[in-house]
Motif scaffolding. Sequence first.
Motif, mmCIF file in Angstrom:
data_model
loop_
_atom_site.group_PDB
_atom_site.id
_atom_site.type_symbol
_atom_site.label_atom_id
_atom_site.label_comp_id
_atom_site.label_asym_id
_atom_site.label_seq_id
_atom_site.Cartn_x
_atom_site.Cartn_y
_atom_site.Cartn_z
ATOM 1 N N LYS A 88 72.881 18.540 23.792
ATOM 2 C CA LYS A 88 72.483 18.942 22.447
ATOM 3 C C LYS A 88 73.640 19.605 21.705
ATOM 4 C CE LYS A 88 68.505 21.100 20.155
ATOM 5 N NZ LYS A 88 67.269 21.881 20.362
ATOM 6 N N GLU A 89 74.365 20.490 22.434
ATOM 7 C CA GLU A 89 75.513 21.180 21.829
ATOM 8 C C GLU A 89 76.642 20.195 21.531
ATOM 9 O OE1 GLU A 89 75.465 25.731 23.505
ATOM 10 O OE2 GLU A 89 75.949 24.150 24.935
ATOM 11 N N LEU A 115 71.868 25.530 19.291
ATOM 12 C CA LEU A 115 70.697 25.938 20.070
ATOM 13 C C LEU A 115 69.966 27.066 19.363
ATOM 14 C CD1 LEU A 115 72.126 25.986 23.723
ATOM 15 C CD2 LEU A 115 70.873 24.141 22.592
ATOM 16 N N ALA A 120 76.344 17.178 20.684
ATOM 17 C CA ALA A 120 75.956 16.396 19.499
ATOM 18 C C ALA A 120 76.060 17.213 18.216
ATOM 19 C CB ALA A 120 74.542 15.874 19.676
ATOM 20 N N GLU A 164 66.462 29.107 23.055
ATOM 21 C CA GLU A 164 67.140 28.119 23.900
ATOM 22 C C GLU A 164 68.402 28.697 24.525
ATOM 23 O OE1 GLU A 164 66.040 23.735 22.121
ATOM 24 O OE2 GLU A 164 67.511 24.936 21.004
ATOM 25 N N ALA A 176 70.750 18.945 29.506
ATOM 26 C CA ALA A 176 70.088 18.658 28.226
ATOM 27 C C ALA A 176 70.592 19.607 27.136
ATOM 28 C CB ALA A 176 68.574 18.794 28.385
ATOM 29 N N PHE A 177 70.752 20.890 27.500
ATOM 30 C CA PHE A 177 71.302 21.855 26.535
ATOM 31 C C PHE A 177 72.738 21.481 26.158
ATOM 32 C CE2 PHE A 177 68.207 25.109 28.390
ATOM 33 C CZ PHE A 177 67.334 25.011 27.319
ATOM 34 N N ILE A 222 74.381 20.033 17.575
ATOM 35 C CA ILE A 222 73.118 20.689 17.228
ATOM 36 C C ILE A 222 73.110 22.094 17.842
ATOM 37 C CG2 ILE A 222 70.606 20.574 17.379
ATOM 38 C CD1 ILE A 222 70.919 17.543 17.834
#
Length: 466
Positions: free
Chosen positions: A373-374, A380, A376, A384, A369-370, A378
């Motif tokens: 996110k990276e 952290l 995409a 996080e 999930a982390f 975004i």
Amino acid sequence: MGDVSERYDIQITKDGMTATLVEKTRKEDELETENATTVEQLLEFIKEQGVVYGVQEQQVISYIEDPQTNSLPIVVAEGKPPINGEKAYLLPVQLKTEQKEQVLGNQTVDLKQVIDIPTVSEGDLVGEKIEATAGIPGMNVLGEKVEQKPGKDIQIRPGKNTRISEDGLKLFSLVDGQVSVEKKLIHVYPNYEVNGDVNMKTGNISFVGNVTIRGNVPTGFSVSAKGDIRIYGTVEGAILEAGGSIFVTAGIVAQDSGNIKAGQDLHTTFVNQANVNVGGDLHVGQAILHSRCSVGGTIFCEKGKGSIVGGQLSAAKGIHAVEIGNSMHSKTALFIGVDQTTLEKEKTLQEAVKKASDELEKLEKLLNAFAAKEKAGIALAPNERIMKLRVRNTIVQTEQTLQDAKEELEDMIENKEDNEFGTLTVKKTIFPNVSVTFGKYRRKIKSPHQYVKFALVDGEIKLLPM
């Protein structure tokens, strides 16, 4: 060849390792008119049935020359079983040891076999990996190759205060200390020493390394060690618990109190009215008297008198003694095979594997999930990023826990399959009122026997000569 095939048949076992010559059922008038069969004819017949390896020609000759003495059925061919490869294992290096002598009564006892304390210095080689072997294939009576099982490899890991060489084959000490050996791990622990008896001044002892006591451990005291416990005197009704092995020079006299528990082996001179639980082997020099002993490996009571009298002894792999029971017919119960402690440990390991697998799956989902996110774009948040590092570290630790539990479980299952039931051997006499149990099978000894071995054969406890 027609006459031969009408008279005889060849029976080959399911595994193809044995061929047996049998006689067919025939009418009485056929027996009166039959022609004699020659050795050559019979050997040719055996060959025609596909039996081409391990033919016992002498058996055939003996049968033809004297069929009355060498009556059918007879084994006429035997295959060569495969030799399975040996497992890889971690071999402790022979190190300098502290050896002492002690006078017991009028007899000087060499403690070399009982007290053997390997001491090492920083940088010393403490163990090395012995590679697995491939084994040798066999051959069945049909001339077909029988594949062997190659030895299982292991990856050695560092124990406490040790490091592995770059080639992964050697283990070196990182500190000065004493060695504690497990099946797949070698530790070097610091040593806590009591120069005398355990008493009110020393109190109970709990130590993360090895413990050496140069005196006695009286009733009511406890000694706990992460590594080995070595006691030069007598143990009474005390509690001893070692992650490694326990060595007691002058014996254990517990008077039905206390408890002795060793993760590995227990070595002592005698055991009297004690409760003993050992993960490895139990080595007793003189006698085991009226005690309860549960052993994950083998009980050896073969040196000196080597007597087992009374009590209840359970050993997964076997029991070997000089004498069992006595002329007074003291009730003695022996259990051989997988014990309840082993079954419970297997269940615990299965639960540990499942728990670690489930936890690993959750951690990897969180890490993914982390990563998503990276990916995409975004960034952290600070908390996080910290969480991501913690998850990575936890994954490494959980993977190691999972690997350790799986390896131990595999070894336990493999050992259970290889040694589902061991043997009981008696070098001199086994007396009446001794009961021998292999799993669900039990046999009570009603008369003395000498120089015998007990084994479970085809669902029956057989008494065999040594």
